[in-house]
Design a protein around this motif. Structure first.
Motif, PDB file in Angstrom:
ATOM      1  N   ASN A  60       0.859  -1.178   0.000  1.00 26.71           N
ATOM      2  CA  ASN A  60       0.000   0.000   0.000  1.00 26.71           C
ATOM      3  C   ASN A  60       0.898   1.231   0.000  1.00 26.71           C
ATOM      4  O   ASN A  60       1.851   1.297   0.777  1.00 26.71           O
ATOM      5  N   GLN A  64      -1.554   4.084  -4.307  1.00 27.68           N
ATOM      6  CA  GLN A  64      -2.180   2.831  -4.719  1.00 27.68           C
ATOM      7  C   GLN A  64      -2.324   1.901  -3.524  1.00 27.68           C
ATOM      8  O   GLN A  64      -1.513   1.933  -2.586  1.00 27.68           O
ATOM      9  N   LEU A  65      -3.365   1.052  -3.581  1.00 27.05           N
ATOM     10  CA  LEU A  65      -3.627   0.109  -2.497  1.00 27.05           C
ATOM     11  C   LEU A  65      -3.584  -1.319  -3.021  1.00 27.05           C
ATOM     12  O   LEU A  65      -4.066  -1.610  -4.125  1.00 27.05           O
ATOM     13  N   ARG A  66      -2.989  -2.199  -2.228  1.00 23.97           N
ATOM     14  CA  ARG A  66      -2.977  -3.648  -2.486  1.00 23.97           C
ATOM     15  C   ARG A  66      -2.426  -4.001  -3.862  1.00 23.97           C
ATOM     16  O   ARG A  66      -2.877  -4.954  -4.511  1.00 23.97           O
ATOM     17  N   ALA A 240      -4.839  -4.330   6.372  1.00 27.62           N
ATOM     18  CA  ALA A 240      -4.296  -3.653   5.198  1.00 27.62           C
ATOM     19  C   ALA A 240      -4.819  -2.234   5.100  1.00 27.62           C
ATOM     20  O   ALA A 240      -4.089  -1.308   4.751  1.00 27.62           O
ATOM     21  N   ASP A 241      -6.133  -2.030   5.415  1.00 25.84           N
ATOM     22  CA  ASP A 241      -6.694  -0.682   5.376  1.00 25.84           C
ATOM     23  C   ASP A 241      -6.044   0.221   6.401  1.00 25.84           C
ATOM     24  O   ASP A 241      -5.757   1.388   6.137  1.00 25.84           O
ATOM     25  N   ALA A 244      -2.720   1.180   5.192  1.00 27.35           N
ATOM     26  CA  ALA A 244      -2.807   2.177   4.126  1.00 27.35           C
ATOM     27  C   ALA A 244      -2.950   3.577   4.702  1.00 27.35           C
ATOM     28  O   ALA A 244      -2.344   4.526   4.222  1.00 27.35           O
TER      29      ALA A 244
END
Length: 261
Positions: A60, A64-66, A240-241, A244
């Motif tokens: 992350n 951009q994410l993941r 993950a969030d 981020a």
């Protein structure tokens, strides 16, 4: 008990999916710092005891994410992901993820366009360990007198550019940076201190979790049950969030630091 279970899960995760970071310019097989100079070649890889798990490197960033290695950054090379000429935009949170959605420990990397970095631990450190911080310049020897700061306050000045915190405790957790007169200051890095779970704690935590699983028919912990998979996927997504958001906050702060400098 929840804390013991979490500590044991982290230890188990590190045994199952080891996240190795290699950097040719530092000439070491294991890069143990969360800050890097830009324009260098860096190789990251996921190593797993169970090759059938199919671990993949993801990240992350503030943009951009993941994203997956090869589909948004880097170039896959066997079990490694090679990033040529790493850039401040590559700063972010990196982790290994299996096909089933399980994730390894997360690593927060900061790529600096400045002339200074602070070499600090990539992974959380255990209570009681010694931690050495190194104030490193890009062009001169890294043995110059340096000042070290925690949460914006001066800790002390060291004549040789490095500082050791002995027997760290939770009170040592915080945001660290350094500066060398005439060379500027490094970006800041957060150091996390975790409690060490011993073998007895892990055994008790495992028994407690097994008992809870038996009483609920095993649904809460079964990888094959629908509720278990949903819970695992939800935990991975939430983590993950959160990472981020941390990455965005760190990128915004670094942007302010670069503007100030």
């Amino acid at each position: 008990a929840t804390g013991d279970i979490r500590a044991c899960e982290i230890a188990s995760s590190r045994r199952r999916a080891h996240f190795y970071i290699q950097s040719h310019f530092l000439e070491t097989s294991n890069l143990r710092t969360s800050q890097l100079f830009k324009d260098k070649f860096v190789s990251l890889s996921c190593e797993d005891d169970d090759s059938s798990a199919g671990w993949t490197l993801r990240r992350n960033t503030s943009k951009q994410l993941r994203t997956q290695c090869g589909a948004g950054f880097g170039k896959p090379a066997g079990s490694s992901c090679n990033i040529s000429y790493i850039d401040p935009l590559d700063s972010g949170v990196y982790w290994c993820e299996s096909r089933e959605g399980a994730i390894s420990n997360m690593v927060n990397l900061t790529v600096s366009g400045k002339l200074m970095i602070l070499q600090s631990p990539v992974l959380p450190v255990m209570e009681g360990d010694d931690v050495t911080l190194l104030c490193q310049t890009k062009t001169t020897p890294s043995n110059l007198p340096a000042a070290f700061y925690k949460d914006g306050s001066l800790i002390r000045k060291q004549p040789t550019g490095h500082m050791t915190i002995q027997h760290v405790s939770r009170s040592d957790e915080g945001l660290y940076k350094c500066d060398i007169s005439g060379h500027g200051e490094s970006p800041s890095s957060w150091i996390t201190v975790t409690a060490a779970a011993d073998a007895e704690d892990c055994a008790e935590a495992e028994d407690s979790r097994d008992d809870a699983g038996d009483s609920s028919g095993g649904e809460g912990f079964s990888k094959n049950s629908g509720s278990g998979e949903a819970s695992e996927d939800s935990d991975a997504t939430d983590e993950a969030d959160d990472a981020a958001e941390d990455s965005k906050d760190g990128a915004n702060k670094d942007g302010l630091d670069d503007t100030d400098s």
